[in-house]
Each structure stands twice: as structure tokens, then as C-alpha cells.
Design a protein around this motif. Structure first.
Motif, PDB file in Angstrom:
ATOM      1  N   PHE A 117       0.825  -1.209   0.000  1.00  9.98           N
ATOM      2  CA  PHE A 117       0.000   0.000   0.000  1.00  9.98           C
ATOM      3  C   PHE A 117       0.859   1.258   0.000  1.00  9.98           C
ATOM      4  CE2 PHE A 117      -1.915   3.485   2.374  1.00  9.98           C
ATOM      5  CZ  PHE A 117      -3.090   3.693   1.680  1.00  9.98           C
ATOM      6  N   VAL A 118       1.841   1.320   0.893  1.00 10.99           N
ATOM      7  CA  VAL A 118       2.634   2.535   1.053  1.00 10.99           C
ATOM      8  C   VAL A 118       3.533   2.779  -0.158  1.00 10.99           C
ATOM      9  CG1 VAL A 118       4.283   3.755   2.527  1.00 10.99           C
ATOM     10  CG2 VAL A 118       2.563   2.288   3.564  1.00 10.99           C
ATOM     11  N   VAL A 119       4.092   1.716  -0.731  1.00 12.00           N
ATOM     12  CA  VAL A 119       4.922   1.866  -1.931  1.00 12.00           C
ATOM     13  C   VAL A 119       4.126   2.506  -3.058  1.00 12.00           C
ATOM     14  CG1 VAL A 119       5.995   0.577  -3.820  1.00 12.00           C
ATOM     15  CG2 VAL A 119       6.634   0.078  -1.471  1.00 12.00           C
ATOM     16  N   HIS A 120       2.921   1.994  -3.303  1.00  9.76           N
ATOM     17  CA  HIS A 120       2.105   2.545  -4.386  1.00  9.76           C
ATOM     18  C   HIS A 120       1.563   3.921  -4.035  1.00  9.76           C
ATOM     19  CE1 HIS A 120       1.813  -0.640  -7.469  1.00  9.76           C
ATOM     20  NE2 HIS A 120       2.178  -1.424  -6.472  1.00  9.76           N
ATOM     21  N   PHE A 121       1.319   4.164  -2.757  1.00 10.80           N
ATOM     22  CA  PHE A 121       0.820   5.475  -2.339  1.00 10.80           C
ATOM     23  C   PHE A 121       1.848   6.567  -2.633  1.00 10.80           C
ATOM     24  CE2 PHE A 121       0.465   8.665   1.160  1.00 10.80           C
ATOM     25  CZ  PHE A 121      -0.703   9.268   0.726  1.00 10.80           C
ATOM     26  N   PHE A 122       3.074   6.388  -2.166  1.00 15.89           N
ATOM     27  CA  PHE A 122       4.101   7.417  -2.379  1.00 15.89           C
ATOM     28  C   PHE A 122       4.583   7.438  -3.829  1.00 15.89           C
ATOM     29  CE2 PHE A 122       4.680   7.041   2.320  1.00 15.89           C
ATOM     30  CZ  PHE A 122       4.394   8.358   2.616  1.00 15.89           C
ATOM     31  N   GLY A 123       4.614   6.274  -4.480  1.00 16.78           N
ATOM     32  CA  GLY A 123       5.014   6.248  -5.881  1.00 16.78           C
ATOM     33  C   GLY A 123       4.036   7.006  -6.760  1.00 16.78           C
ATOM     34  N   CYS A 124       2.746   6.785  -6.528  1.00 18.74           N
ATOM     35  CA  CYS A 124       1.722   7.478  -7.313  1.00 18.74           C
ATOM     36  C   CYS A 124       1.682   8.966  -6.961  1.00 18.74           C
ATOM     37  CB  CYS A 124       0.359   6.830  -7.075  1.00 18.74           C
ATOM     38  SG  CYS A 124      -0.909   7.326  -8.256  1.00 18.74           S
ATOM     39  N   THR A 125       1.910   9.301  -5.693  1.00 15.00           N
ATOM     40  CA  THR A 125       1.971  10.711  -5.299  1.00 15.00           C
ATOM     41  C   THR A 125       3.079  11.430  -6.059  1.00 15.00           C
ATOM     42  OG1 THR A 125       1.177  10.201  -3.060  1.00 15.00           O
ATOM     43  CG2 THR A 125       2.276  12.312  -3.377  1.00 15.00           C
ATOM     44  N   GLU A 126       4.227  10.769  -6.200  1.00 17.24           N
ATOM     45  CA  GLU A 126       5.340  11.382  -6.937  1.00 17.24           C
ATOM     46  C   GLU A 126       4.971  11.598  -8.400  1.00 17.24           C
ATOM     47  OE1 GLU A 126      10.131  11.084  -7.522  1.00 17.24           O
ATOM     48  OE2 GLU A 126       9.117  10.245  -5.784  1.00 17.24           O
ATOM     49  N   ILE A 127       4.275  10.647  -8.997  1.00 17.76           N
ATOM     50  CA  ILE A 127       3.842  10.795 -10.387  1.00 17.76           C
ATOM     51  C   ILE A 127       2.950  12.020 -10.538  1.00 17.76           C
ATOM     52  CG2 ILE A 127       2.343   9.796 -12.156  1.00 17.76           C
ATOM     53  CD1 ILE A 127       3.445   7.063 -11.393  1.00 17.76           C
ATOM     54  N   PHE A 128       1.973  12.161  -9.649  1.00 19.42           N
ATOM     55  CA  PHE A 128       1.045  13.293  -9.734  1.00 19.42           C
ATOM     56  C   PHE A 128       1.748  14.619  -9.447  1.00 19.42           C
ATOM     57  CE2 PHE A 128      -2.596  10.200  -8.620  1.00 19.42           C
ATOM     58  CZ  PHE A 128      -2.784   9.917  -9.962  1.00 19.42           C
ATOM     59  N   LEU A 129       2.701  14.620  -8.514  1.00 18.91           N
ATOM     60  CA  LEU A 129       3.453  15.846  -8.225  1.00 18.91           C
ATOM     61  C   LEU A 129       4.292  16.273  -9.427  1.00 18.91           C
ATOM     62  CD1 LEU A 129       4.693  15.438  -4.526  1.00 18.91           C
ATOM     63  CD2 LEU A 129       3.089  17.142  -5.415  1.00 18.91           C
ATOM     64  N   LEU A 130       4.872  15.316 -10.126  1.00 14.13           N
ATOM     65  CA  LEU A 130       5.641  15.645 -11.325  1.00 14.13           C
ATOM     66  C   LEU A 130       4.734  16.240 -12.399  1.00 14.13           C
ATOM     67  CD1 LEU A 130       8.023  12.543 -11.498  1.00 14.13           C
ATOM     68  CD2 LEU A 130       8.662  14.906 -10.972  1.00 14.13           C
ATOM     69  N   MET A 131       3.508  15.763 -12.488  1.00 17.99           N
ATOM     70  CA  MET A 131       2.551  16.353 -13.424  1.00 17.99           C
ATOM     71  C   MET A 131       2.203  17.778 -13.024  1.00 17.99           C
ATOM     72  SD  MET A 131      -0.214  13.466 -14.551  1.00 17.99           S
ATOM     73  CE  MET A 131      -1.031  14.701 -15.544  1.00 17.99           C
ATOM     74  N   VAL A 132       1.980  17.993 -11.739  1.00 20.37           N
ATOM     75  CA  VAL A 132       1.660  19.335 -11.242  1.00 20.37           C
ATOM     76  C   VAL A 132       2.818  20.291 -11.515  1.00 20.37           C
ATOM     77  CG1 VAL A 132       1.319  20.668  -9.125  1.00 20.37           C
ATOM     78  CG2 VAL A 132       0.019  18.566  -9.486  1.00 20.37           C
ATOM     79  N   MET A 133       4.044  19.818 -11.317  1.00 17.62           N
ATOM     80  CA  MET A 133       5.215  20.658 -11.574  1.00 17.62           C
ATOM     81  C   MET A 133       5.344  20.991 -13.059  1.00 17.62           C
ATOM     82  SD  MET A 133       7.928  18.818  -8.975  1.00 17.62           S
ATOM     83  CE  MET A 133       9.272  19.985  -9.204  1.00 17.62           C
ATOM     84  N   ALA A 134       4.949  20.061 -13.935  1.00 12.14           N
ATOM     85  CA  ALA A 134       4.966  20.339 -15.376  1.00 12.14           C
ATOM     86  C   ALA A 134       3.930  21.405 -15.720  1.00 12.14           C
ATOM     87  CB  ALA A 134       4.695  19.057 -16.153  1.00 12.14           C
ATOM     88  N   TYR A 135       2.761  21.324 -15.097  1.00 18.13           N
ATOM     89  CA  TYR A 135       1.725  22.341 -15.314  1.00 18.13           C
ATOM     90  C   TYR A 135       2.215  23.708 -14.837  1.00 18.13           C
ATOM     91  CZ  TYR A 135      -2.691  24.882 -14.848  1.00 18.13           C
ATOM     92  OH  TYR A 135      -3.680  25.832 -14.948  1.00 18.13           O
ATOM     93  N   ASP A 136       2.902  23.715 -13.712  1.00 19.11           N
ATOM     94  CA  ASP A 136       3.468  24.962 -13.188  1.00 19.11           C
ATOM     95  C   ASP A 136       4.449  25.578 -14.186  1.00 19.11           C
ATOM     96  OD1 ASP A 136       4.327  26.846 -10.919  1.00 19.11           O
ATOM     97  OD2 ASP A 136       6.209  25.835 -11.415  1.00 19.11           O
TER      98      ASP A 136
END
Length: 327
Positions: A117-136
Motif C-alpha cells: 500500500f505505502v509503496v504505491h501510495f508514495f510512488g503514485c503521489t510522486e507521479i502526480f506531483l511531477l505532473m503538477v510541476m509540469a503544469y506549473d
């Protein structure tokens, strides 16, 4: 292995037969290698890697927090990315390092599911944060006059919250669908941590449908997010044609570090989840995005001039001598 049935009984919500068929109370991790001499070398090497991950990302977090110059949305997101990198690597690295010193590497069923659970939670969070940073970066380069209006603190905070929430939903789906499977046969996981692919191989039932839902879920999230990121950077590059050479170079330098991190993280993820599993290759590639990428991220971002200057100014200004802070 005799099971304590209570540890999986709440999964009856999904599959009422689980509590009657699951008899795996713990799993045996085969780790990266069975060679004792190689494991001793790996212990020192990965311990060094983990220390670098913690210190490097903490340095980024503290510098951004204390520096008045690094107060833009980009560094707001970078601070959270560094925090996620610390958490993400801490889910697998300490267990991996400790297992190099023991012959029998075991993990309980509950611990295995929690790690998944935790591996996928933080891994997916990083994916979404990288998308947000690209939008920025897109807003900063393509709509500079409206940048501070669009990317205000309220919007940035909600983007981070949305990243956490999306990752939580993804991880819950992965975990619930995996834990409802019956594990009544071999309990050896050919990996150094609990992930979806190796666990599905141990289930004593047909896992085709679950495999499609669970594995393709991770693969499609990685692939679709990468496509969005590529499109956003194509738009950015096209918009740079109208800029001066100086402005173009500045914009490219801003995006270069983020593009590098995206390639390092998304490449291995897509390789793992968009193809049939091969344990030996999977373990090596997984090391790259669970250990190497979190270690390289601070180095990549500190190559930026404003970050280096902020660090020099911050750490040269505040020097502790004899227990007193001298300015």
C-alpha cells in the motif's frame, strides 16, 4: 506456514472465502542476491545510498523552507517532492539493507500488504506531483503575466492535496484487490519487497482479471501521465519559438531538471508495469526508481543556479560556533 486468520478477515467485504483459504501468515523474500559476499558489499553500498537520499532531500527541504528567495510555486512543489522521495525510499530501503545481514528474509502478511500500500501510495503521489510541476512550468513559460494569479498559494495547496488523494485511491484499489486473493501455496517472493507482480504469482487461484485491473492500473497511470507531460513540454517548446534566444535558454534551463527527473522515474515504472514480469530484470529496474532516482533528484535540482546560490547564502550566513549562532 500456519496462518492467523484474523489478519485478513476484513477482506471478506470483497471475497467471503478469503478467511477460509488464506494460510500464509508470512512471506520469504528472496532479495536481490543469494551470494553472501555480494550481500555484504550491497549492505555498505545501499546504506550509503540511503544516507545520501535522506541528507540530500532534507537539504532541499530545509533550504527551500528557510530561503526567502525560493518562494515560488515551483519550489513549493519541489519541497513536497523531496519529502515524498524520503518517504518512498524509506518504505523499501531500510528493510532491504537489514535483509543483507540475515540469511532468512521474512515479512509478515500484514507487513507485506502494508508495504504494498505505502509503496504505491508514495510512488503514485510522486507521479502526480511531477505532473503538477509540469503544469506549473507551462503556466510560467506560456502565460507569464498571469502566473502568480493562476498559481496562487491556495491553488498550489489544493494541487498537492489532490495528488495525495489520487494516490490514496490508486493504492487502495491495488491493495484491496491483491489482499483478497487466497495464498495457500508457496510463500517465497522473488523480490526484495512486496509488490503486485510477485504476489499475484503466489495466489492459488486464477488471477487474470485481477492482474489486468491491478497491474494495468499502475502501468496506465504511468503511461498516461507521461503522455500528458510530453504533450505539455511540446507545447512549451513550440511557444519558445517566439522568445528571444536569452529567454529561450532560460526557459529550457528551468525545464531541463524536471524533464530529467521525469525520464528517470517514468521510464522504469512503465518498463515494470507495461510488460510481462521477469523477476531478475524487475528487481534491477525497481532498484533504479526506488533508490537511485530519489538519490539523484536532489543532485539534479541543486544544479540550478538559484538553488545553489540560496544554499551558499543560507549555509554561509548561519554558522554555529561554540553553540552560538553567529551571523
Amino acid at each position: 506456514v500456519v496462518s492467523s486468520v484474523n489478519i485478513v478477515c476484513f477482506s471478506q467485504i470483497i471475497n467471503p472465502d478469503v478467511c477460509n483459504t488464506n494460510n500464509a501468515s508470512k512471506f520469504i523474500l528472496l532479495g536481490l542476491s543469494q551470494d553472501q559476499e555480494l550481500q555484504q558489499v550491497c549492505f555498505v553500498l545501499f546504506l550509503l545510498f540511503y544516507v545520501v537520499i535522506i541528507l540530500g532531500n532534507l537539504l532541499i527541504i530545509i533550504t527551500i523552507k528557510l530561503s526567502e528567495r525560493l518562494n515560488s510555486p515551483m519550489y513549493f512543489f519541489l519541497r513536497y517532492l523531496s519529502f515524498v522521495d524520503i518517504c518512498y525510499s524509506s518504505v523499501t530501503a531500510p528493510k532491504l539493507i537489514a535483509d543483507f545481514l540475515v540469511e532468512r528474509k521474512t515479512i509478515s502478511f500484514v507487513g507485506c500488504i502494508a508495504q504494498l500500500f505505502v509503496v504505491h501510495f508514495f510512488g503514485c503521489t510522486e507521479i502526480f506531483l511531477l505532473m503538477v510541476m509540469a503544469y506549473d512550468r507551462y503556466i510560467a513559460i506560456c502565460k507569464p503575466l498571469h502566473y502568480m494569479t493562476i498559481m496562487n498559494k491556495h491553488v498550489c495547496s489544493w494541487m498537492v492535496v489532490a495528488s495525495w488523494a489520487g494516490a490514496f485511491v490508486h493504492s487502495m484499489v491495488q491493495t484491496l484487490l491483491t489482499m483478497q486473493l487466497p495464498f495457500c501455496g508457496p510463500n517465497e517472493i522473488d523480490h526484495y519487497f512486496c509488490d503486485v507482480h510477485p504476489l499475484l504469482k503466489l495466489a492459488c487461484t486464477d488471477t487474470y482479471i485481477v492482474n489486468v485491473i491491478v497491474v494495468d492500473n499502475s502501468g496506465m497511470i504511468s503511461l498516461s501521465c507521461l503522455v500528458v507531460l510530453v504533450v505539455s513540454y511540446v507545447v512549451i517548446l513550440v511557444s519558445l519559438k517566439t522568445c528571444s534566444s536569452k529567454g529561450r535558454l532560460k526557459a529550457l534551463s528551468i525545464c531541463a531538471s524536471h524533464i530529467t527527473v521525469v525520464i528517470l522515474f517514468f521510464g522504469p515504472c512503465i518498463f515494470i508495469y507495461m510488460r510481462p514480469s521477469t523477476p531478475s530484470e524487475d528487481k534491477m529496474v525497481t532498484v533504479f526508481y526506488t533508490i537511485s532516482t530519489p538519490m539523484l533528484n536532489p543532485l539534479i535540482y541543486t544544479l540550478r543556479n538559484e538553488v545553489k546560490n540560496a544554499m551558499k547564502k543560507l549555509w554561509s550566513r548561519e554558522v554555529i560556533v561554540g553553540g552560538k549562532l553567529k551571523m
